[in-house]
Design a protein around this motif. Structure first.
Motif, PDB file in Angstrom:
ATOM      1  N   LYS A  39     -17.524  35.255 -16.814  1.00  0.00           N
ATOM      2  CA  LYS A  39     -18.804  34.738 -16.319  1.00  0.00           C
ATOM      3  C   LYS A  39     -18.945  33.228 -16.453  1.00  0.00           C
ATOM      4  CE  LYS A  39     -21.012  39.082 -17.186  1.00  0.00           C
ATOM      5  NZ  LYS A  39     -22.197  39.797 -17.534  1.00  0.00           N
ATOM      6  N   ARG A  40     -17.898  32.548 -16.885  1.00  0.00           N
ATOM      7  CA  ARG A  40     -18.005  31.117 -17.145  1.00  0.00           C
ATOM      8  C   ARG A  40     -17.174  30.342 -16.128  1.00  0.00           C
ATOM      9  NH1 ARG A  40     -16.683  29.179 -23.078  1.00  0.00           N
ATOM     10  NH2 ARG A  40     -18.176  30.835 -23.401  1.00  0.00           N
ATOM     11  N   LEU A  41     -17.838  29.599 -15.237  1.00  0.00           N
ATOM     12  CA  LEU A  41     -17.148  28.737 -14.275  1.00  0.00           C
ATOM     13  C   LEU A  41     -16.612  27.528 -15.031  1.00  0.00           C
ATOM     14  CD1 LEU A  41     -16.505  28.051 -11.262  1.00  0.00           C
ATOM     15  CD2 LEU A  41     -18.689  26.820 -11.221  1.00  0.00           C
ATOM     16  N   VAL A  42     -15.287  27.387 -15.069  1.00  0.00           N
ATOM     17  CA  VAL A  42     -14.684  26.324 -15.872  1.00  0.00           C
ATOM     18  C   VAL A  42     -13.850  25.339 -15.059  1.00  0.00           C
ATOM     19  CG1 VAL A  42     -14.695  27.621 -18.046  1.00  0.00           C
ATOM     20  CG2 VAL A  42     -12.733  27.824 -16.493  1.00  0.00           C
ATOM     21  N   TRP A  43     -13.598  25.639 -13.785  1.00  0.00           N
ATOM     22  CA  TRP A  43     -12.808  24.739 -12.939  1.00  0.00           C
ATOM     23  C   TRP A  43     -13.075  25.079 -11.485  1.00  0.00           C
ATOM     24  CZ3 TRP A  43     -10.245  20.428 -12.428  1.00  0.00           C
ATOM     25  CH2 TRP A  43      -9.367  20.254 -11.380  1.00  0.00           C
ATOM     26  N   ASN A  76     -11.387  20.377 -18.671  1.00  0.00           N
ATOM     27  CA  ASN A  76     -12.566  20.925 -19.335  1.00  0.00           C
ATOM     28  C   ASN A  76     -12.131  21.469 -20.703  1.00  0.00           C
ATOM     29  OD1 ASN A  76     -14.982  22.166 -20.001  1.00  0.00           O
ATOM     30  ND2 ASN A  76     -15.061  23.495 -18.215  1.00  0.00           N
ATOM     31  N   PRO A  77     -11.755  20.570 -21.631  1.00  0.00           N
ATOM     32  CA  PRO A  77     -11.143  20.995 -22.893  1.00  0.00           C
ATOM     33  C   PRO A  77     -12.022  21.895 -23.763  1.00  0.00           C
ATOM     34  CG  PRO A  77     -11.663  18.660 -22.952  1.00  0.00           C
ATOM     35  CD  PRO A  77     -11.891  19.121 -21.550  1.00  0.00           C
ATOM     36  N   HIS A  78     -13.340  21.812 -23.617  1.00  0.00           N
ATOM     37  CA  HIS A  78     -14.232  22.633 -24.435  1.00  0.00           C
ATOM     38  C   HIS A  78     -14.691  23.890 -23.699  1.00  0.00           C
ATOM     39  CE1 HIS A  78     -14.227  19.489 -27.401  1.00  0.00           C
ATOM     40  NE2 HIS A  78     -14.527  18.622 -26.456  1.00  0.00           N
ATOM     41  N   LEU A  79     -14.137  24.090 -22.497  1.00  0.00           N
ATOM     42  CA  LEU A  79     -14.458  25.248 -21.666  1.00  0.00           C
ATOM     43  C   LEU A  79     -15.954  25.429 -21.447  1.00  0.00           C
ATOM     44  CD1 LEU A  79     -11.875  27.905 -22.839  1.00  0.00           C
ATOM     45  CD2 LEU A  79     -11.817  26.513 -20.790  1.00  0.00           C
TER      46      LEU A  79
END
Length: 93
Positions: A39-43, A76-79
């Motif tokens: 559920k987490r858009l990271v890129w 996005n190193p911390h996601l």
């Protein structure tokens, strides 16, 4: 790319309505995203044509998992969950 968390399940898809698609995944109660908590858009990337977006999706899906993780973590190193309109991090309370 969406993920369930640090080095978790990665989902790669293509859409012309990123904000709507992000919301649908984030609120999903059934299917792949709910089952794996993806559920987490990271890129994400913008493309001029749907054809180029689909080709990039196919290329990314063929990558080794570690390469996908490195791509995400480099940008996005911390996601953080990303805002689909601006790309800015959404820091959950």
């Amino acid at each position: 790319m969406m993920t369930s968390g640090v080095r978790g399940t990665i989902y790669i898809g293509v859409t012309s309505q990123l904000a709507e698609r992000d919301w649908l995944h984030h609120k999903s109660t059934s299917g792949f995203t709910a089952r794996y908590d993806v559920k987490r858009l990271v890129w994400f990337e913008h493309h001029e044509t749907m054809q180029s977006a689909i080709q990039r999706e196919k290329n990314l899906k063929s990558w080794r998992r570690q390469w996908k993780i490195e791509l995400i973590e480099t940008h996005n190193p911390h996601l953080h969950r990303l805002c689909p309109e601006t790309g800015a991090a959404i820091v959950d309370g």
